[in-house]
Design a protein around this motif. Structure first.
Motif, mmCIF file in Angstrom:
data_model
loop_
_atom_site.group_PDB
_atom_site.id
_atom_site.type_symbol
_atom_site.label_atom_id
_atom_site.label_comp_id
_atom_site.label_asym_id
_atom_site.label_seq_id
_atom_site.Cartn_x
_atom_site.Cartn_y
_atom_site.Cartn_z
ATOM 1 N N PHE A 187 15.300 1.532 5.386
ATOM 2 C CA PHE A 187 14.424 1.739 6.523
ATOM 3 C C PHE A 187 14.764 2.989 7.320
ATOM 4 C CE2 PHE A 187 14.201 -2.699 5.508
ATOM 5 C CZ PHE A 187 12.842 -2.946 5.549
ATOM 6 N N SER A 188 15.987 3.460 7.153
ATOM 7 C CA SER A 188 16.407 4.704 7.791
ATOM 8 C C SER A 188 17.698 5.134 7.120
ATOM 9 C CB SER A 188 16.623 4.518 9.298
ATOM 10 O OG SER A 188 17.816 3.809 9.538
ATOM 11 N N SER A 189 18.236 6.260 7.533
ATOM 12 C CA SER A 189 19.484 6.718 6.944
ATOM 13 C C SER A 189 20.648 5.794 7.273
ATOM 14 C CB SER A 189 19.800 8.137 7.444
ATOM 15 O OG SER A 189 19.911 8.138 8.868
ATOM 16 N N SER A 190 20.506 5.000 8.313
ATOM 17 C CA SER A 190 21.590 4.105 8.724
ATOM 18 C C SER A 190 21.260 2.634 8.546
ATOM 19 C CB SER A 190 21.949 4.353 10.196
ATOM 20 O OG SER A 190 20.832 4.100 11.027
ATOM 21 N N GLN A 191 20.043 2.326 8.101
ATOM 22 C CA GLN A 191 19.621 0.944 7.985
ATOM 23 C C GLN A 191 19.026 0.692 6.602
ATOM 24 O OE1 GLN A 191 20.054 -1.573 10.098
ATOM 25 N NE2 GLN A 191 21.100 -0.264 11.550
ATOM 26 N N SER A 192 19.578 -0.272 5.892
ATOM 27 C CA SER A 192 19.063 -0.626 4.575
ATOM 28 C C SER A 192 19.546 -2.007 4.194
ATOM 29 C CB SER A 192 19.517 0.397 3.529
ATOM 30 O OG SER A 192 20.921 0.320 3.358
ATOM 31 N N THR A 193 18.880 -2.600 3.239
ATOM 32 C CA THR A 193 19.384 -3.835 2.654
ATOM 33 C C THR A 193 20.488 -3.467 1.667
ATOM 34 O OG1 THR A 193 17.891 -3.781 0.747
ATOM 35 C CG2 THR A 193 17.065 -4.825 2.760
ATOM 36 N N PRO A 194 21.327 -4.419 1.307
ATOM 37 C CA PRO A 194 22.212 -4.164 0.176
ATOM 38 C C PRO A 194 21.359 -4.073 -1.082
ATOM 39 C CG PRO A 194 22.300 -6.468 0.815
ATOM 40 C CD PRO A 194 21.484 -5.775 1.861
ATOM 41 N N PRO A 195 21.885 -3.556 -2.171
ATOM 42 C CA PRO A 195 21.093 -3.527 -3.410
ATOM 43 C C PRO A 195 20.662 -4.939 -3.797
ATOM 44 C CG PRO A 195 23.028 -2.144 -3.623
ATOM 45 C CD PRO A 195 23.204 -2.911 -2.339
ATOM 46 N N ILE A 196 19.386 -5.114 -4.036
ATOM 47 C CA ILE A 196 18.873 -6.424 -4.423
ATOM 48 C C ILE A 196 18.234 -6.322 -5.798
ATOM 49 C CG2 ILE A 196 18.517 -7.159 -2.039
ATOM 50 C CD1 ILE A 196 15.578 -6.581 -2.340
ATOM 51 N N LEU A 218 16.910 -15.602 -6.082
ATOM 52 C CA LEU A 218 16.576 -14.198 -6.261
ATOM 53 C C LEU A 218 15.447 -13.741 -5.341
ATOM 54 C CD1 LEU A 218 16.786 -13.756 -10.142
ATOM 55 C CD2 LEU A 218 18.508 -13.233 -8.405
ATOM 56 N N SER A 219 15.003 -14.613 -4.434
ATOM 57 C CA SER A 219 13.946 -14.213 -3.505
ATOM 58 C C SER A 219 14.468 -13.172 -2.527
ATOM 59 C CB SER A 219 13.412 -15.423 -2.744
ATOM 60 O OG SER A 219 14.371 -15.876 -1.796
ATOM 61 N N PHE A 220 13.549 -12.465 -1.879
ATOM 62 C CA PHE A 220 13.956 -11.455 -0.906
ATOM 63 C C PHE A 220 14.766 -12.048 0.242
ATOM 64 C CE2 PHE A 220 13.037 -8.927 2.942
ATOM 65 C CZ PHE A 220 13.711 -7.775 2.590
ATOM 66 N N PRO A 221 14.335 -13.169 0.870
ATOM 67 C CA PRO A 221 15.156 -13.732 1.955
ATOM 68 C C PRO A 221 16.554 -14.122 1.491
ATOM 69 C CG PRO A 221 12.949 -14.666 2.002
ATOM 70 C CD PRO A 221 13.062 -13.899 0.719
ATOM 71 N N SER A 222 16.664 -14.681 0.291
ATOM 72 C CA SER A 222 17.975 -15.122 -0.189
ATOM 73 C C SER A 222 18.902 -13.942 -0.411
ATOM 74 C CB SER A 222 17.817 -15.917 -1.490
ATOM 75 O OG SER A 222 17.116 -17.123 -1.273
ATOM 76 N N GLN A 223 18.410 -12.902 -1.057
ATOM 77 C CA GLN A 223 19.262 -11.759 -1.362
ATOM 78 C C GLN A 223 19.569 -10.913 -0.125
ATOM 79 O OE1 GLN A 223 18.982 -9.723 -5.276
ATOM 80 N NE2 GLN A 223 16.910 -10.552 -5.310
ATOM 81 N N ALA A 224 18.598 -10.804 0.782
ATOM 82 C CA ALA A 224 18.785 -9.981 1.973
ATOM 83 C C ALA A 224 19.385 -10.771 3.142
ATOM 84 C CB ALA A 224 17.455 -9.365 2.397
ATOM 85 N N LYS A 225 19.724 -12.046 2.902
ATOM 86 C CA LYS A 225 20.356 -12.894 3.921
ATOM 87 C C LYS A 225 19.453 -13.098 5.135
ATOM 88 C CE LYS A 225 24.065 -12.900 1.378
ATOM 89 N NZ LYS A 225 24.362 -14.085 0.523
ATOM 90 N N ILE A 226 18.162 -13.228 4.895
ATOM 91 C CA ILE A 226 17.199 -13.500 5.965
ATOM 92 C C ILE A 226 17.081 -15.006 6.128
ATOM 93 C CG2 ILE A 226 14.769 -13.322 6.646
ATOM 94 C CD1 ILE A 226 14.725 -10.672 5.044
ATOM 95 N N THR A 227 17.296 -15.510 7.311
ATOM 96 C CA THR A 227 17.280 -16.953 7.526
ATOM 97 C C THR A 227 16.027 -17.439 8.260
ATOM 98 O OG1 THR A 227 18.516 -16.719 9.591
ATOM 99 C CG2 THR A 227 19.793 -17.040 7.575
ATOM 100 N N LYS A 228 15.167 -16.505 8.656
ATOM 101 C CA LYS A 228 13.960 -16.911 9.388
ATOM 102 C C LYS A 228 12.914 -15.811 9.283
ATOM 103 C CE LYS A 228 14.716 -18.960 13.284
ATOM 104 N NZ LYS A 228 15.052 -19.190 14.717
ATOM 105 N N PHE A 229 11.649 -16.209 9.037
ATOM 106 C CA PHE A 229 10.555 -15.248 9.093
ATOM 107 C C PHE A 229 9.279 -15.982 9.473
ATOM 108 C CE2 PHE A 229 10.626 -16.703 4.696
ATOM 109 C CZ PHE A 229 9.297 -16.890 4.373
ATOM 110 N N SER A 230 8.320 -15.255 9.992
ATOM 111 C CA SER A 230 7.076 -15.869 10.467
ATOM 112 C C SER A 230 5.952 -14.854 10.424
ATOM 113 C CB SER A 230 7.242 -16.409 11.897
ATOM 114 O OG SER A 230 7.678 -15.382 12.777
ATOM 115 N N TYR A 231 4.723 -15.359 10.412
ATOM 116 C CA TYR A 231 3.564 -14.473 10.434
ATOM 117 C C TYR A 231 2.415 -15.141 11.182
ATOM 118 C CZ TYR A 231 2.498 -17.328 6.272
ATOM 119 O OH TYR A 231 2.316 -18.367 5.394
ATOM 120 N N CYS A 232 1.507 -14.312 11.659
ATOM 121 C CA CYS A 232 0.315 -14.787 12.363
ATOM 122 C C CYS A 232 -0.882 -14.082 11.739
ATOM 123 C CB CYS A 232 0.426 -14.463 13.852
ATOM 124 S SG CYS A 232 -0.804 -15.247 14.911
#
Length: 444
Positions: A187-196, A218-232
């Motif tokens: 997302f920037s030079s200082s912000q990224s996910t680990p290799p997934i 192997l889902s994105f939340p599992s690999q990126a350690k995301i524990t919550k997401f939502s949408y409207c």
């Protein structure tokens, strides 16, 4: 995911209805961790199988925490028949359109080997591995690349270059195949996910990739350690509208009402059950204030998994097994039987409760539809939105027969998630719902 610093970047998010988003964030020098927040706005487009949406969303700073375990980002996407997101993948980032899909596990992107400078690649272009310094293909001896591994509908194997080859089938018959690779979302030079681990598709029937968001390892939340997401999801209408999508904490969650996801035993994990889906305790359906005579057991998985009820951002329509669909059909015949378009079926017979004429008037005759869960939690579909325009002025009840799709489960699609916050709280194994007057205003 990681945040952008002071720069702006265009992105796009897609679910089964096409949404094109913009991410925004504040500077932060950490990688994505177990908790963070990303918000995306949605723009609504008419339903059409052939809809081609274009966007130029801006990625900008929203907010972040100095704590290494939290992150806040906001973005946007458009809505037509799915949620489509554009993510900056690789080093340097290449913008890739991906369908945000809570019903699938493996994330994959379209790949090629064009020697074209990134600045000349439009958003619709495939990912070029040769332009990314962080790209790495998985060899055949990688632990994920083993025969009959349960993460894939077809066992992985070795190609002629001794790289891990995968094939992935979806319930609608779509096939994607290519090589498994490791790549990061920067997302920037200082912000990224680990290799997934992603699929780098060389053959696919869809120009967009998939962002797999289910419970699989192997889902994105599992690999990126995301524990919550939502949408409207915004309402579908002629003019475009914007909604929101969050990865991480949602500032509106205090008003959400939650249902616990069903825990499935190992004995149930075959042959018709999806163990990685978000399985909900649906208990009943009401139409026009009348509770339909459908036994609650119809919405729960039996010993073989049939009857599982899941919520899926990657499905446009809602689907029920015949034991529920037939009761709904009978009720609609009682209410508006003379108005039903005789002999008409949509999607190869998946949906057959369709109408010509004024959809608003017919909707008033049908009344509100309510999906009823435990603890009094409900999804209310107002009468103005019980019908979906499918083609040539024809409107259908946005519910189909799952058996006609070759499935044995119930699926709540994104058409019935309009003007509703849906939060997936993975840490607490629950799904939350929050009614919104207008999702497009929540994006502002």
């Amino acid at each position: 995911m990681a945040l952008f610093s002071s720069v702006s970047l265009c992105m796009l998010l897609l679910l089964s209805f096409f949404f094109f988003p913009c991410f925004s964030s504040k500077p932060n020098n950490q990688q994505v961790n177990e908790s963070f927040s990303l918000s995306l706005s949605l723009e609504s487009l008419p339903i059409s199988k052939n809809t081609k949406t274009k966007t130029n969303p801006q990625l900008s700073t929203l907010s972040s925490s100095s704590s290494p375990s939290s992150l806040n980002v906001k973005s946007s996407f458009k809505y037509s028949t799915g949620l489509v997101v554009t993510l900056p993948i690789g080093t340097p980032p290449q913008l890739q359109q991906m369908v945000l899909d809570t019903g699938s596990q493996l994330s994959w992107i379209q790949c090629n080997n064009k020697k074209t400078p990134q600045k000349e690649l439009p958003h619709k272009e495939s990912f070029d591995p040769s332009l990314s310094s962080s790209f790495a293909a998985l060899p055949c001896n990688h632990p994920v690349c083993k025969p009959r591994i349960p993460d894939f509908s077809i066992p992985t194997d070795c190609d002629d270059k001794r790289l891990c080859h995968y094939s992935y089938f979806y319930a609608d018959g779509t096939l994607a195949e290519g090589n498994l690779v490791r790549e990061k979302i920067s997302f920037s030079s200082s912000q990224s996910t680990p290799p997934i681990i992603l699929g780098c598709a060389s053959q696919s029937e869809d120009a967009r990739g998939i962002l797999g968001m289910n419970l699989g390892r192997l889902s994105f939340p599992s690999q990126a350690k995301i524990t919550k997401f939502s949408y409207c999801v915004p309402t579908k209408q002629a003019q475009s509208a914007s909604g929101s999508f969050y990865l991480g904490n949602n500032p509106s969650s205090s008003s959400f009402r939650y249902v616990n996801m069903l825990t499935l035993s190992q004995s149930q994990r075959k042959p018709n059950l999806d163990p990685f889906a978000y399985t909900l305790p649906l208990q009943g359906i009401s139409i026009g204030g009348k509770k339909l005579n459908i036994p609650p057991t119809v919405f729960k998985p039996d010993a073989g998994g049939s009857g599982q009820t899941l919520i899926d951002s990657g499905s446009e329509l809602t689907y029920f097994i015949d034991a529920a669909y037939n009761v709904i059909h009978e009720e609609l015949v009682k209410k508006v039987g003379p108005r039903i378009k005789k002999g008409y079926e949509y999607g190869g017979g998946v949906a057959d409760i369709c109408f010509d004429g004024d959809a608003i008037e017919i909707g008033r005759l049908i009344g509100d539809m309510v999906f009823e869960f435990e603890n009094g939690v409900e999804i209310v579909i107002p009468k103005e939105r019980v019908l979906a325009e499918v083609e040539g002025g024809v409107h259908c009840l946005a519910i189909g027969r799952s058996e006609r799709m070759g499935g044995g489960g119930n699926i709540i699609g994104n058409f019935h998630q309009q003007n509703l916050w849906v939060e997936f709280d993975l840490a607490n194994h629950r799904v939350g719902f929050g009614e919104v007057a207008d999702c497009s205003k929540s994006a502002k």
